[in-house]
Structure formats: C-alpha cells, structure tokens
Motif scaffolding. Structure first.
Motif, PDB file in Angstrom:
ATOM      1  N   UNK A  75       0.821  -1.030   0.118  1.00 17.02           N
ATOM      2  CA  UNK A  75       0.033   0.034  -0.100  1.00 17.02           C
ATOM      3  C   UNK A  75       1.008   1.257  -0.174  1.00 17.02           C
ATOM      4  N   UNK A  76       1.878   1.109   0.749  1.00 12.33           N
ATOM      5  CA  UNK A  76       2.907   2.457   0.980  1.00 12.33           C
ATOM      6  C   UNK A  76       3.746   2.557  -0.114  1.00 12.33           C
ATOM      7  N   UNK A  77       4.337   1.590  -0.802  1.00 10.88           N
ATOM      8  CA  UNK A  77       5.098   1.683  -1.905  1.00 10.88           C
ATOM      9  C   UNK A  77       5.046   1.545  -3.244  1.00 10.88           C
ATOM     10  N   UNK A  78       3.665   0.987  -3.512  1.00  8.09           N
ATOM     11  CA  UNK A  78       3.513   0.955  -4.901  1.00  8.09           C
ATOM     12  C   UNK A  78       2.545   2.175  -5.396  1.00  8.09           C
ATOM     13  N   UNK A  79       2.646   2.542  -6.831  1.00  4.54           N
ATOM     14  CA  UNK A  79       1.862   3.725  -7.276  1.00  4.54           C
ATOM     15  C   UNK A  79       0.566   3.512  -7.153  1.00  4.54           C
ATOM     16  N   UNK A  80      -0.005   4.700  -6.621  1.00 10.59           N
ATOM     17  CA  UNK A  80      -1.404   4.748  -6.231  1.00 10.59           C
ATOM     18  C   UNK A  80      -2.243   4.904  -7.883  1.00 10.59           C
ATOM     19  N   UNK A  94      -6.248   2.029  -4.185  1.00  7.80           N
ATOM     20  CA  UNK A  94      -5.823   0.952  -5.216  1.00  7.80           C
ATOM     21  C   UNK A  94      -4.405   1.263  -5.409  1.00  7.80           C
ATOM     22  N   UNK A  95      -3.677   0.497  -6.127  1.00 10.61           N
ATOM     23  CA  UNK A  95      -2.268   0.698  -6.462  1.00 10.61           C
ATOM     24  C   UNK A  95      -2.267  -0.065  -8.051  1.00 10.61           C
ATOM     25  N   UNK A  96      -1.544   0.346  -8.699  1.00 11.19           N
ATOM     26  CA  UNK A  96      -1.348  -0.057 -10.197  1.00 11.19           C
ATOM     27  C   UNK A  96       0.239  -0.429 -10.576  1.00 11.19           C
ATOM     28  N   UNK A  97       0.796  -1.217 -10.046  1.00 11.60           N
ATOM     29  CA  UNK A  97       2.070  -1.537 -10.625  1.00 11.60           C
ATOM     30  C   UNK A  97       2.294  -2.194 -11.752  1.00 11.60           C
TER      31      UNK A  97
END
Length: 166
Positions: A99-104, A161-164
């Motif tokens: 949650x903290x490190x991946x692109x929102x 949400x995150x979109x890696x």
C-alpha cells in the motif's frame, strides 16, 4: 406474434432488471465508490495484467496459510506476490508495504491491487478481477476466493488502489 408465455416472461425479466438497477443505484448512494474501471472492448489488458489475473484465478481454492506465497498455501499479500511474480513484477511482501510503496491508482483496473484496513494501516489486499469482483485470500481456515466489492464490509474498509502493472 410472440407466444403469451414468452411475452409474460420478458415482462417479468424487465421488472427484475429495473429492480436490480434500482438496488445498484441505492447501494451506490449508500457507500463509497471503490473507483474501479473495467476496460471497454477497445482497451484490452496488457500481457502482464492477463498473467496476473490468470495466476490469481488459478489460485482460487488454495488454502489460506499465514505467510504463504506458494500454491500450497497463500495469505493475502502472498497471493499478490505470487501473481505479480508470474508477470515478472516484484512487489513488497506485506499488504501495508504494498500500500505504501506501490504507485497509487485513482481507478482500479483488472489486475490492480485493492487495499483495506483502518486509516493507519493496510491490513488486507486483494486483486481486482473486474466486474466488481476481487480475488483474495480471506483468512485462516478459508480458501482463496472471488468476492463482490459492493458489500458494505469492503466499502467501509477501503483505503485505495495501486497499479504496479502496465
């Protein structure tokens, strides 16, 4: 001319569709939007997203195992790690680190990550499947499953949400 039973059946189905649409609209008014976006016919999925989803769908029915990130047993972030590894995308190990490190992502697309918890910490993560569904590893004694996101439980705990994946 249509048969009377056929016409009556269509009329009943029409009422059902109207009722379902009304319920969906009311549910939308009563809860926060998870901000999801399903690709249209011209958008398609990247090969990475297709691999992520295929791996997550292949894990359906896998038993929950705390700390698990293999087909023998998975926890929620382990399911994410396994699915993204299959697409060649490294991700942090825990839900909160993811949650903290991946692109929102402002709007989740199929293959993106959905995070849940309290305002201080992400305690759960799932993979957006599309069509208002999420694949996740729910907890001890249960198995990886797909669930609808319109349920108040998920709406109340949604963090983002995150979109890696491309």
């Amino acid at each position: 001319m249509a048969a009377p039973g056929f016409t009556r059946s269509l009329h009943g189905q029409g009422r059902l569709v109207v009722l379902l649409l009304a319920l969906v609209l009311l549910a939308g008014c009563a809860s926060r939007d998870l901000a999801t976006h399903d690709p249209g016919p011209d958008e398609g999925l990247s090969i990475e997203r297709a691999l992520i989803l295929a791996t997550a769908e292949g894990a359906l029915g896998t038993p929950y195992r705390f700390g698990g990130n293999t087909p023998e047993g998975l926890d929620c972030s382990g399911l994410v790690e396994l699915s993204y590894r299959a697409a060649g995308i490294p991700v942090p190990r825990t839900a909160d680190d993811q949650f903290r490190e991946l692109p929102e992502a402002r709007q989740a697309r199929p293959g993106d990550l959905l995070f849940f918890g309290d305002r201080r910490k992400a305690t759960h993560v799932g993979i957006y499947r599309g069509n208002g569904q999420m694949i996740h590893a729910p907890g001890s004694g249960r198995k990886v499953t797909s669930v609808p996101l319109h349920v108040a439980y998920w709406q109340d705990r949604y963090l983002g949400a995150a979109s890696p994946a491309p």
